[in-house]
Design an enzyme around this catalytic site. Sequence first.
Site, PDB file in Angstrom:
ATOM      1  N   GLY A 150       6.765 -16.095  34.264  1.00  0.00           N
ATOM      2  CA  GLY A 150       7.192 -15.007  33.383  1.00  0.00           C
ATOM      3  C   GLY A 150       7.718 -15.570  32.074  1.00  0.00           C
ATOM      4  CB  THR A 159      -7.809 -26.655  36.424  1.00  0.00           C
ATOM      5  OG1 THR A 159      -8.731 -27.459  35.689  1.00  0.00           O
ATOM      6  CG2 THR A 159      -8.445 -26.219  37.738  1.00  0.00           C
ATOM      7  CB  CYS A 163      20.353 -18.276  33.413  1.00  0.00           C
ATOM      8  SG  CYS A 163      18.793 -17.571  33.860  1.00  0.00           S
ATOM      9  CG  ASN A 211      17.697 -10.556  33.886  1.00  0.00           C
ATOM     10  OD1 ASN A 211      17.448 -10.019  32.802  1.00  0.00           O
ATOM     11  ND2 ASN A 211      18.379 -11.674  33.959  1.00  0.00           N
ATOM     12  CB  SER A 233       7.354 -13.510  37.026  1.00  0.00           C
ATOM     13  OG  SER A 233       7.501 -14.683  37.780  1.00  0.00           O
ATOM     14  CB  ALA A 234       3.623 -14.099  41.363  1.00  0.00           C
ATOM     15  CG  HIS A 235       9.427 -16.147  41.202  1.00  0.00           C
ATOM     16  ND1 HIS A 235      10.784 -16.124  41.385  1.00  0.00           N
ATOM     17  CD2 HIS A 235       9.227 -16.353  39.878  1.00  0.00           C
ATOM     18  CE1 HIS A 235      11.380 -16.338  40.210  1.00  0.00           C
ATOM     19  NE2 HIS A 235      10.461 -16.475  39.285  1.00  0.00           N
ATOM     20  CD  GLN A 293      14.633  -8.753  37.650  1.00  0.00           C
ATOM     21  OE1 GLN A 293      14.704  -8.051  38.655  1.00  0.00           O
ATOM     22  NE2 GLN A 293      14.860 -10.053  37.684  1.00  0.00           N
TER      23      GLN A 293
END
Length: 383
Positions: free
Chosen positions: A73, A236, A324, A150, A198-200, A178
């Site tokens: 992200g 790749t 953070c 977030n 973002s995937a996670h 989010q």
Amino acid sequence: MEKRNVYMDYSATTPLKGEVLDAMMPYLKENYGNPSSIYSKGIESKEAIKQSRTKISRLIGSKSDEIYFTSSGSEADNWAIFGALKGNGKHIVTSKIEHPAILNTLSYLETKGYDVTYLDVNESGLVNPDDLEKAIRDDTALVTIMMANNEIGTIQPIQKLVKLAHDKNVLFHSDAVQALGNIPVDVNKLGVDMMSFSAHKIYGPKGIGALYIKEGIEIENFVYGGGQENGKRAGTENVPAIIGFGKAAELAMNCLKEHVCHCLDLRNYLADELYAAVFDSHVNGTMLDRLPGNLNVSFDYAEGEAILLMLDYMGISVSTGSACGSSDSVPSHVLTAIGVPESRIHGTIRFSIGCFTTKDDVDYVVKAVKEVTKKLKELSPLK
Ligand SMILES: *Cc1c(COP(=O)(O)O)cnc(C)c1O
């Protein structure tokens, strides 16, 4: 009280869903072909990426070739900002409560001669559309305002803000990391030119994100090299992660309604129970335009870090102001922006609920917080 492991930090990251791991496994084992290779093993990987792109595009209502994979992200946020600046003016508008991936990129650009306007937010964390309208100038290259915050979960009126930017022919980017999977995200309805994901944060793997770039919007390439991602972002492809992201998006789309209800029910239950259990507690932000799984609470007479560590000892994972900010004690810029006094910011915990959270988890957390804050209050010189 019997010890229990409770993860309540879904805004920091989410566990991988079993189905996601299952979908990824073949691409970590036998299907290792390079998607750029033109024999069967390569084509297999290329096909799988294509399907993932389609799954993600369905979740956000875009075309599949408007999805560009990135490493995170944060990278998507960086790309949107740097990509929009190709000679288009020296001014950017944002809000004071953006993620560091936006704010630190912009403060770097300030050192390079760019001018940034940071819009205030009200006590709920909302940007005032009139402020945005006034901030846009002839040399404004980009407006970037996050869809959902977030730390305090505030959901911005993106559609309205986009319209104001477009009335003045300015590009609009939104960080929806989010928001995705937690509230409906429809890029066409919102009208955004670019959007980060973002995937996670949606039960997918770490290290894979995406930038939506609306067809016809020309932004600069981000990584030069091979022809991947339509020649705009070389390297790749991280095939297993992309497959995982696609599967996570598909699952998010299938269960969005139930997921929202589940999170809302438990979040509201947590808020009510905490309020009843801990007298000196205050919810930050608004309960209206808020992510369903987010609760941000300040406790008087207790340091956030002390609460966090004592909860950790009891098996509970939560965050202070923001992930953070968890290793230092700089007060959260988000809580500062919504007017929470500094003394109170230091006693803040973010609880974030997700699809594996149960009512028993909430009960355990409430009991633990009650115990911990009581202990800390007894020790506090401020009480
Ligand atoms: C987590 C997060 C990011 C960063 O995403 P990564 O994939 O971890 O780099 C950006 N913006 C928001 C709002 C986030 O919550």
